[in-house]
Write a protein that holds these residues in place. Structure first.
Motif, PDB file in Angstrom:
ATOM      1  N   TYR A   1    -107.365  32.214  12.873  1.00  0.00           N
ATOM      2  CA  TYR A   1    -108.274  33.110  13.565  1.00  0.00           C
ATOM      3  C   TYR A   1    -108.634  32.363  14.748  1.00  0.00           C
ATOM      4  O   TYR A   1    -108.561  30.948  14.947  1.00  0.00           O
ATOM      5  CB  TYR A   1    -109.279  33.763  13.044  1.00  0.00           C
ATOM      6  CG  TYR A   1    -109.309  34.747  12.023  1.00  0.00           C
ATOM      7  CD1 TYR A   1    -109.046  36.045  12.400  1.00  0.00           C
ATOM      8  CD2 TYR A   1    -109.027  34.386  10.719  1.00  0.00           C
ATOM      9  CE1 TYR A   1    -108.731  36.987  11.330  1.00  0.00           C
ATOM     10  CE2 TYR A   1    -108.702  35.238   9.716  1.00  0.00           C
ATOM     11  CZ  TYR A   1    -108.598  36.583   9.936  1.00  0.00           C
ATOM     12  OH  TYR A   1    -108.372  37.453   8.888  1.00  0.00           O
TER      13      TYR A   1
ATOM     14  N   HIS B   1    -110.312  28.781  11.669  1.00  0.00           N
ATOM     15  CA  HIS B   1    -110.490  29.329  13.135  1.00  0.00           C
ATOM     16  C   HIS B   1    -110.560  28.259  13.915  1.00  0.00           C
ATOM     17  O   HIS B   1    -110.728  27.035  13.578  1.00  0.00           O
ATOM     18  CB  HIS B   1    -111.189  30.114  13.215  1.00  0.00           C
ATOM     19  CG  HIS B   1    -112.607  29.665  13.152  1.00  0.00           C
ATOM     20  ND1 HIS B   1    -113.582  29.701  11.963  1.00  0.00           N
ATOM     21  CD2 HIS B   1    -113.644  28.923  13.953  1.00  0.00           C
ATOM     22  CE1 HIS B   1    -114.501  28.987  11.953  1.00  0.00           C
ATOM     23  NE2 HIS B   1    -114.766  28.762  13.140  1.00  0.00           N
TER      24      HIS B   1
ATOM     25  N   ARG C   1    -103.560  34.932  13.814  1.00  0.00           N
ATOM     26  CA  ARG C   1    -102.648  34.408  12.754  1.00  0.00           C
ATOM     27  C   ARG C   1    -101.236  34.448  12.771  1.00  0.00           C
ATOM     28  O   ARG C   1    -100.727  33.464  12.501  1.00  0.00           O
ATOM     29  CB  ARG C   1    -103.235  35.183  11.271  1.00  0.00           C
ATOM     30  CG  ARG C   1    -104.816  34.638  11.116  1.00  0.00           C
ATOM     31  CD  ARG C   1    -105.180  35.499   9.709  1.00  0.00           C
ATOM     32  NE  ARG C   1    -105.033  36.804   9.940  1.00  0.00           N
ATOM     33  CZ  ARG C   1    -105.228  37.656   8.996  1.00  0.00           C
ATOM     34  NH1 ARG C   1    -104.986  37.363   7.783  1.00  0.00           N
ATOM     35  NH2 ARG C   1    -105.057  38.930   9.271  1.00  0.00           N
TER      36      ARG C   1
ATOM     37  N   ILE D   1    -112.309  38.134   5.896  1.00  0.00           N
ATOM     38  CA  ILE D   1    -111.517  37.069   6.527  1.00  0.00           C
ATOM     39  C   ILE D   1    -111.443  35.841   6.319  1.00  0.00           C
ATOM     40  O   ILE D   1    -110.743  34.926   6.561  1.00  0.00           O
ATOM     41  CB  ILE D   1    -111.792  37.247   8.220  1.00  0.00           C
ATOM     42  CG1 ILE D   1    -113.076  36.826   8.806  1.00  0.00           C
ATOM     43  CG2 ILE D   1    -111.624  38.690   8.827  1.00  0.00           C
ATOM     44  CD1 ILE D   1    -113.369  36.526   9.997  1.00  0.00           C
TER      45      ILE D   1
ATOM     46  N   ASP E   1    -107.707  38.159  15.620  1.00  0.00           N
ATOM     47  CA  ASP E   1    -106.690  37.545  14.710  1.00  0.00           C
ATOM     48  C   ASP E   1    -105.555  37.416  15.261  1.00  0.00           C
ATOM     49  O   ASP E   1    -104.743  37.980  15.747  1.00  0.00           O
ATOM     50  CB  ASP E   1    -106.497  38.983  13.917  1.00  0.00           C
ATOM     51  CG  ASP E   1    -105.404  38.708  12.938  1.00  0.00           C
ATOM     52  OD1 ASP E   1    -104.901  37.426  12.511  1.00  0.00           O
ATOM     53  OD2 ASP E   1    -105.357  39.690  11.880  1.00  0.00           O
TER      54      ASP E   1
END
Length: 158
Positions: A138, A88, A132, A72, A130
């Motif tokens: 994230y 994130h 996105r 990730i 997730d």
């Protein structure tokens, strides 16, 4: 924050998590460009090093990955060694009831969780959801108990 007061999966925002190709160059650039000069550096795991800094009420986390890091992170590594890329948003969860609520809401929303687990003998619980498609990054949820509640005590304020 208790589960009955938790209104959204955006409650508890505290951190912007970035990925860098070179941690030294990235933190130097953040110092020069934005005045963020004080970081705590540490090896976060066998596959990453991190630098943390408080800027007001927001923590910045800069991650440099090594071989073996979860997939990730890979797409977020910038080409430029001094650059950072937002990976994130971090959200702190205050108690066990709210943690159960976060887990339930993530599952109900149908969000994939490519990373989920606990370390420090179960005192640091985390989920990477997730998000996105909705936010571009994230969402990391962290629930700390016991000794883990002090893991950020030595992060410097800028």
């Amino acid at each position: 924050m208790t589960a009955d007061r938790m209104a959204t999966l955006f409650d508890g925002f505290y951190q912007m998590g970035f990925v860098a190709r070179d941690l030294d160059q990235a933190t130097d650039a953040l110092a020069r460009r934005f005045g963020i000069r004080r970081f705590r550096r540490k090896a976060s795991s066998p596959f990453m090093d991190a630098a943390h800094a408080w800027v007001g009420s927001t923590m910045l986390e800069i991650i440099q990955i090594r071989q073996g890091a979860p997939d990730i992170y890979e797409a977020y590594v910038p080409d430029e060694p001094s650059a950072v890329r937002l990976h994130h948003h971090g959200f702190r969860v205050a108690d066990a009831a709210a943690w159960e609520e976060v887990n339930r809401r993530i599952d109900e929303a149908g969000l994939a969780t490519p990373m989920r687990g606990a370390v420090m003998d179960g005192q640091l619980n985390y989920i990477y959801a997730d998000t996105r498609a909705d936010t571009g990054v994230y969402s990391e949820y962290v629930y700390l108990t016991g000794a883990a509640t002090s893991i950020y005590d030595d992060v410097p304020h800028n």
